[in-house]
Design an enzyme around this catalytic site. Structure first.
Site, PDB file in Angstrom:
ATOM      1  N   HIS A 168     -17.614 -10.811   6.488  1.00  0.00           N
ATOM      2  CA  HIS A 168     -16.341 -10.121   6.738  1.00  0.00           C
ATOM      3  C   HIS A 168     -15.566 -10.803   7.854  1.00  0.00           C
ATOM      4  O   HIS A 168     -16.122 -11.054   8.939  1.00  0.00           O
ATOM      5  CB  HIS A 168     -16.602  -8.653   7.110  1.00  0.00           C
ATOM      6  CG  HIS A 168     -15.340  -7.853   7.224  1.00  0.00           C
ATOM      7  ND1 HIS A 168     -15.021  -7.090   8.321  1.00  0.00           N
ATOM      8  CD2 HIS A 168     -14.308  -7.716   6.363  1.00  0.00           C
ATOM      9  CE1 HIS A 168     -13.842  -6.510   8.133  1.00  0.00           C
ATOM     10  NE2 HIS A 168     -13.387  -6.866   6.948  1.00  0.00           N
ATOM     11  N   GLU A 186      -7.309  -6.905  -2.619  1.00  0.00           N
ATOM     12  CA  GLU A 186      -6.820  -5.532  -2.542  1.00  0.00           C
ATOM     13  C   GLU A 186      -5.373  -5.553  -3.040  1.00  0.00           C
ATOM     14  O   GLU A 186      -5.134  -5.740  -4.218  1.00  0.00           O
ATOM     15  CB  GLU A 186      -6.968  -5.038  -1.103  1.00  0.00           C
ATOM     16  CG  GLU A 186      -6.692  -3.570  -0.930  1.00  0.00           C
ATOM     17  CD  GLU A 186      -6.715  -3.165   0.529  1.00  0.00           C
ATOM     18  OE1 GLU A 186      -7.229  -2.078   0.816  1.00  0.00           O
ATOM     19  OE2 GLU A 186      -6.219  -3.916   1.391  1.00  0.00           O
ATOM     20  N   GLU A 239       0.829  -1.206   0.000  1.00  0.00           N
ATOM     21  CA  GLU A 239       0.000   0.000   0.000  1.00  0.00           C
ATOM     22  C   GLU A 239       0.864   1.256   0.000  1.00  0.00           C
ATOM     23  O   GLU A 239       0.917   1.997   0.980  1.00  0.00           O
ATOM     24  CB  GLU A 239      -0.997  -0.068   1.150  1.00  0.00           C
ATOM     25  CG  GLU A 239      -1.936  -1.260   0.949  1.00  0.00           C
ATOM     26  CD  GLU A 239      -2.930  -1.480   2.071  1.00  0.00           C
ATOM     27  OE1 GLU A 239      -3.242  -0.532   2.803  1.00  0.00           O
ATOM     28  OE2 GLU A 239      -3.395  -2.629   2.217  1.00  0.00           O
ATOM     29  N   GLU A 276     -12.038  -9.978   9.599  1.00  0.00           N
ATOM     30  CA  GLU A 276     -10.792  -9.225   9.796  1.00  0.00           C
ATOM     31  C   GLU A 276      -9.966  -9.974  10.835  1.00  0.00           C
ATOM     32  O   GLU A 276     -10.444 -10.214  11.948  1.00  0.00           O
ATOM     33  CB  GLU A 276     -11.101  -7.799  10.268  1.00  0.00           C
ATOM     34  CG  GLU A 276      -9.867  -6.990  10.655  1.00  0.00           C
ATOM     35  CD  GLU A 276      -8.845  -6.866   9.532  1.00  0.00           C
ATOM     36  OE1 GLU A 276      -9.176  -6.291   8.491  1.00  0.00           O
ATOM     37  OE2 GLU A 276      -7.701  -7.379   9.691  1.00  0.00           O
ATOM     38  N   HIS A 327      -8.316  -8.847   1.517  1.00  0.00           N
ATOM     39  CA  HIS A 327      -7.626  -7.563   1.729  1.00  0.00           C
ATOM     40  C   HIS A 327      -6.337  -7.826   2.503  1.00  0.00           C
ATOM     41  O   HIS A 327      -6.222  -8.810   3.214  1.00  0.00           O
ATOM     42  CB  HIS A 327      -8.531  -6.574   2.456  1.00  0.00           C
ATOM     43  CG  HIS A 327      -9.446  -5.865   1.507  1.00  0.00           C
ATOM     44  ND1 HIS A 327      -9.561  -4.507   1.456  1.00  0.00           N
ATOM     45  CD2 HIS A 327     -10.246  -6.365   0.533  1.00  0.00           C
ATOM     46  CE1 HIS A 327     -10.416  -4.181   0.492  1.00  0.00           C
ATOM     47  NE2 HIS A 327     -10.859  -5.289  -0.078  1.00  0.00           N
ATOM     48  N   GLU A 328      -5.383  -6.950   2.327  1.00  0.00           N
ATOM     49  CA  GLU A 328      -4.014  -7.185   2.818  1.00  0.00           C
ATOM     50  C   GLU A 328      -3.579  -8.588   2.384  1.00  0.00           C
ATOM     51  O   GLU A 328      -3.172  -9.421   3.200  1.00  0.00           O
ATOM     52  CB  GLU A 328      -3.903  -7.004   4.341  1.00  0.00           C
ATOM     53  CG  GLU A 328      -4.194  -5.613   4.803  1.00  0.00           C
ATOM     54  CD  GLU A 328      -5.679  -5.294   4.786  1.00  0.00           C
ATOM     55  OE1 GLU A 328      -6.044  -4.248   4.215  1.00  0.00           O
ATOM     56  OE2 GLU A 328      -6.472  -6.072   5.310  1.00  0.00           O
ATOM     57  N   GLU A 353      -9.799   3.685   0.350  1.00  0.00           N
ATOM     58  CA  GLU A 353      -9.770   3.991   1.785  1.00  0.00           C
ATOM     59  C   GLU A 353      -8.745   5.073   2.133  1.00  0.00           C
ATOM     60  O   GLU A 353      -8.949   5.854   3.053  1.00  0.00           O
ATOM     61  CB  GLU A 353      -9.501   2.718   2.593  1.00  0.00           C
ATOM     62  CG  GLU A 353      -8.193   2.031   2.248  1.00  0.00           C
ATOM     63  CD  GLU A 353      -8.034   0.651   2.910  1.00  0.00           C
ATOM     64  OE1 GLU A 353      -9.037   0.084   3.364  1.00  0.00           O
ATOM     65  OE2 GLU A 353      -6.901   0.158   2.981  1.00  0.00           O
TER      66      GLU A 353
END
Ligand code: NOJ
Ligand code: CA
Length: 696
Positions: free
Chosen positions: A383, A482, A178, A385, A463-464, A488
């Site tokens: 989701h 991602e 990122e 995380e 993501h990540e 974001e």
């Protein structure tokens, strides 16, 4: 049915195995423009690459170094060469295009070291018109049973490094992938992630990357001498790169080669080097569009947790119903809900040890909401995380996936927020080990999650993640990810993505595969009341684009699932522009990059794929630019000749500019055919989005 059918129009195989006398082995692309030469003359295997009779990769070494055993380096002689060629077509269950052509010449070169008890390895190389791929194949052999690779000797020596530019992000940094992309002379691109893009003084464009990264460490590139990159494999916690046993094969090392920037975008090389679909019938993998309880957390309007003094919990039953109603009303397939499960309270970055993946917060009635969505034809999107504690996730993964499966959830977004090198796992002795997101351990961990999800007909949006290497071909439920700076960053402003970001992503990150960028921010003034009301003044903490560019990004940034990221009320305030997001498909029959320069601008045309919802006749176009306003002429000759279309054009208004007039957009309709040429006028950091609606 979404199956991965292999239609082999003709697969011609000619195997010529020769005991080699010559020290050089050449293989060319089917059109003859790319020529790769392997040699054992330097005592260590090496290769070079020519494109249109000019060197693009000068002599570059090959080899592997092991912790225990002697290296595959000096003293290896080519003993056998097998050549073949292939022409076939295969079908993607979803993708940028339905039918992919695989046309390549192949060579397998085996090399033996007589001094090392005849230790042996092979290089398999495939040469396509759009580039090359090669990999190490190491057969079972007595002295190399269990092996630990400490490094790869693979080099990429840029022939024109002095005069070339590099487009890159740093490797092995705390923020994973990122980073804002850099455009620099090659010598400044010291240690980079792949895909990395180079442009030579002759306008040759190269992208170095890898394909089919499975049970191996990701390759980064380290510049050891000017212009000479060496593969730098991301290590385990103990410094070893790859722990494996023979027989094994490395991922493909890839070099895409084109004589202009768009040539890189029209290449299928990475997918062609991956294995066919292993999942069988994947009709349950559904492209589509979604909204979600997401942006409101990023702009601090709501909180993931339930105890934030400054913002209410976002993932409540009531709020989710509001989103389901909105999705149903405007034709979205799913609603993502983040912050629904126990563990978010406090600073969730540090909560990896306490997340539950099965227990919902009391104000989120997950069963009721799944039923409510089902009645309205809208799926909940799950989701997970992990905050980088992958053992905590692994321990609950089966139950967590079962729960979602029982509720009819078809897609899950996962998250691995942790600094680079700081993924926490607990080994079988109970010892905490810290790993990289792109080391061999995590490469396997991500894939384990994909395989477990597939058993339950669930698709994953990581993501990540580890970077994409085309594994969606083999595992079509790895639907997107991602792996770059997404929208974001425009909420946080740390700093936001600069105007050149999306035209940069198109020629770098996007070469690896789909990205869940989450376009579609309509309210740019969320940090500033004054800006919100009149759009005046350069405000930093917001998307640095015009609104029309947000629309065009849906066509430019390919992903089979696309989010409409903004809040429902911001779409209802601009229903005319919102119509484009409602219309645009996410699955394509064909995609063509028409024009562009790395980091400057890009124009894509894509034809919708026929589905229950789409007729399969319409085309879409997305054009975006960096901080420079520009005019681009686009010939519509990609449209079928003799057909009439209505061009529904969403463009920057005449006074638009991203700094203080991003909302100036204009929508117009006009009849067009393939004979027409359009002049697109893009504002600073602007864009044009077009739907070509078929009329006959
Ligand atoms: C990082 C993801 O990229 C973002 O989309 C998500 O909202 C947060 N993690 C929380 O999971
Ligand atoms: Ca992220």
């Amino acid at each position: 049915m979404r199956t991965n059918i292999m239609i082999t129009i003709s697969t011609l195989l000619s195997l010529i195995a020769t005991p080699v006398l010559s020290k050089e082995v050449k293989v060319t692309s089917p059109n003859g423009e790319i020529k790769v030469t392997f040699s054992d003359e330097q005592d260590q295997l090496s290769y070079n690459v020519e494109f249109n009779n000019q060197s693009v990769i000068d002599d570059s070494a090959l080899g592997l170094v092991f912790k225990e055993q002697a290296a595959f380096a000096d003293g290896f002689k080519i003993t056998k060469v097998e050549k073949s060629f292939n022409y076939s077509k295969w079908e993607q269950p979803w993708g940028e295009r339905r039918v992919v052509e695989d046309n390549h010449n192949e060579v397998i070169i085996s090399a033996v070291n007589a001094e090392l008890n005849n230790a042996i390895y092979s290089i398999r190389a495939r040469v396509f018109d759009d580039g090359i791929g090669f990999r190490y194949e190491v057969p079972k052999q007595d002295n190399y049973k269990q092996v630990e690779i400490v490094k790869e000797l693979t080099e990429f020596t840029l022939a024109d490094a002095q005069n070339s530019k590099a487009f890159w992000i740093p490797a092995r940094g705390w923020n994973r992938y990122e980073y804002v992309y850099n455009e620099t002379p090659v010598y400044e691109a010291q240690h980079v992630h792949t895909p990395v893009t180079f442009k030579t003084s002759n306008n040759v464009h190269l992208s170095i990357h890898e394909a089919a990264l499975v049970d191996y460490a990701a390759m980064t590139l380290n510049q050891r001498r000017p212009g000479k990159y060496i593969a730098d494999l991301t290590p385990w916690y103990d410094g070893i790169a790859v722990k494996t046993q023979t027989s094994f094969k490395s991922p493909w090392r890839t070099i895409q080669i084109a004589d202009d920037a768009t040539g890189l975008l029209n290449s299928d090389l990475i997918l062609n080097l991956n294995e066919p679909n292993k999942l069988g019938d994947v009709s349950w993998v559904n492209p589509g569009k979604y909204v979600g309880i997401w942006w409101e957390m990023h702009i601090n309007k709501a909180a993931w947790g339930t105890t934030d003094p400054n913002a209410p919990h976002g993932a409540t039953t009531e709020n989710t119903k509001k989103y389901i109603d909105f999705a149903a009303k405007y034709g979205f397939d799913g609603v993502l809900v983040e912050g629904w499960n126990e563990g978010w309270d406090g600073d969730w970055f540090f909560n990896g040890d306490v997340f539950s993946f099965t227990k919902n917060y009391p104000d989120f009635d997950i069963k009721q909401l799944a039923d409510y969505g089902a009645k309205k034809g809208v799926k909940l999107i799950g989701h997970h995380e992990t905050s980088g504690n992958v053992t905590n996730y692994r321990n609950q993964m089966q139950d967590a996936l079962d729960l979602y499966q029982d509720l009819g959830v078809e897609q899950i977004k996962t998250g691995y927020v942790a600094d680079g090198g700081n993924i926490k796992r607990i080994d079988d002795k109970g010892i905490v080990r810290k790993e990289w997101h792109d080391g061999q351990f995590m490469v396997n961990e991500y894939l384990f999650n994909i395989e477990e999800a597939a058993k339950r007909k669930i698709s994953i949006n990581t993501h990540e993640p580890v970077k994409d290497t085309g594994l969606r071909r083999t595992y079509p439920n790895w639907i997107t990810r991602e792996g770059a700076r997404g929208q974001e960053f425009n909420a946080w402003g740390t700093p936001p993505n600069p105007p050149e970001h999306i035209p940069m992503l198109a020629f770098t990150r996007m070469l690896s595969g789909p990205m869940d960028f989450t376009p579609g921010i309509f309210d740019m003034g969320f940090r500033d009341q004054n800006f919100q009301q009149n759009g005046q003044g350069a405000k930093i903490n917001r998307p640095q684009t015009t609104l029309a560019k947000q629309l065009a990004s849906y066509v430019v940034l390919y992903s089979p699932i696309q989010m409409a990221a903004d809040l429902p009320e911001n779409y209802e305030a601009k229903m005319d522009a919102f119509q484009f997001i409602r219309d645009v498909p996410t699955d394509w029959e064909q995609s063509i990059a028409l024009d562009g320069e790395v980091g400057d601008f890009v124009v894509f045309a894509r034809k919708e794929r026929k589905t229950e919802r789409y007729s399969g006749h319409d085309w879409y176009l997305g054009a975006i630019t960096n901080e420079d306003a520009r005019e681009i002429e686009v010939s519509l000759d990609f449209l079928e000749s003799g057909k009439r279309f209505e061009a529904q054009i969403y463009r920057d208004g005449d006074k638009a500019n991203w700094i203080n007039n991003p909302y100036d957009y204009f929508i117009e309709k006009k009849p067009v055919t393939s004979e027409d040429v359009l002049t697109l006028k893009l504002a600073t950091s602007g864009g044009t989005a077009i739907r070509f609606k078929a009329l006959n």
